[in-house]
Scaffold this motif. Structure first.
Motif: not given
Length: 337
Positions: A165-173
């Motif tokens: 979830s953390h890396w997915a959020d970083r990807e979107r940002a």
């Protein structure tokens, strides 16, 4: 390179980097208090946020002194003329590469989470549903170990899911970097700020005071740095003006003084404001404390008129006084979606 030699090299293209250090040689601990940190992508130490900027000589000199005091031979090389043009392509490519890397991290973490979850379910399926630990039975120790492994696998699965979830959020940002950076409203404000910086540099080059500061143009280094800054600012302003032109070509409307006259209405943050005066950079409109009032006019703001100004980059629509009157007559006082 000779043994025990460290080079601190600064260029505007690459920033401030430290060459010649090896892992566990003690150099990192000496220079970290002076703003250096390790860059895994470069495999060396450097000063954070030093690219495209003038050398922070106080940091470089203090780090060099700390290294020399510890027995290192240190060479410092600063070349401010080695720079990169203000081309956002490189920064965008870096953002896209980060987004791709973060997506890979998220996928890997999600796969590990699913694998651990499947492992826990597989072990749990071998225990009859609802069966407690059979205390005193010959299988008690093995059963307890199995349950501990199930719990451990589940905990690890949850942890990996959190990482995904953390890396997915970083990807979107990261993926939204270019869209945000080149948004029309942000671009206009950036140009305004850069033009103010450019005006100050022009005054300093003439020996005048600007922004309550002066520059010693009798110093050749100061003159050279002002020339560099002038070149950088003009290049950056030109780039962002091209972004504005592209946005206009794609249909984005940039409102300005010529679009409004006294009595018109401007849509701002879900409300329509009567225009009291159109200024070069702002609109003067009535101020209201009523949060439910969707159309703010001089007449409905009370006996004592209070005004405020709104920048044009916050305007999203225009109506003439006649158009607004027609909307009100039709019972529609809401801004269009």
């Amino acid at each position: 390179m000779t043994a025990n030699l460290i080079r601190i090299v600064h260029t505007r293209r690459d920033g401030t980097l430290l060459e010649g250090s090896r892992k566990h040689d003690g150099a990192s601990e000496l220079v970290r208090p002076h703003g250096f940190r390790y860059f895994p992508s470069l495999g060396c130490l450097g000063i954070t946020r030093s690219r495209d900027r003038q050398a922070q000589k106080w940091r470089i000199d203090s780090a060099a002194e700390a290294l020399r005091a510890a027995g290192w031979h240190v060479e410092v090389e600063i070349d401010e003329d080695v720079r990169r043009s203000f081309a956002e392509a490189e920064r965008t490519e870096q953002a896209e590469a980060r987004a791709e890397r973060f997506a890979g991290y998220a996928d890997n973490a999600a796969s590990r989470s699913q694998s651990l979850s499947d492992q826990a379910h597989g072990m749990a399926s071998r225990i009859p549903f609802g069966q407690p630990v059979l205390v005193g039975h010959h299988s008690e120790r093995a059963d307890r170990r199995s349950r501990e492994r199930i719990s451990s696998a589940q905990d690890k699965s949850f942890a990996e899911a959190g990482k995904a979830s953390h890396w997915a959020d970083r990807e979107r940002a990261t993926a939204s970097y270019e869209t945000f950076r080149k948004s029309p409203r942000l671009t206009l404000r950036r140009i305004e700020r850069l033009e103010a910086d450019l005006r100050r540099v022009k005054k300093w080059r003439k020996g005048k005071s600007a922004g309550r500061f002066e520059r010693d143009i009798a110093n050749p280094e100061t003159v050279t740095e002002l020339d560099r800054r002038y070149l950088e600012l003009t290049e950056e302003i030109s780039f962002w003006r091209d972004i504005v032109k592209k946005a206009e070509a794609n249909g984005h409307k940039f409102w300005g003084q010529c679009d409004f006259q006294k009595g018109d209405f401007a849509r701002v943050r879900g409300r329509w404001y009567e225009v009291l005066r159109s200024n070069p950079k702002t609109l003067t409109v009535p101020r209201t404390l009523d949060p439910h009032n969707r159309v703010i006019t001089r007449a409905n703001c009370g006996e004592r008129l209070v005004t405020h100004t709104i920048p044009y980059d916050e305007v999203f629509g225009h109506r003439s006084a006649e158009e607004q009157e027609a909307q009100m007559a039709a019972g529609d006082d809401q801004p269009p979606a």
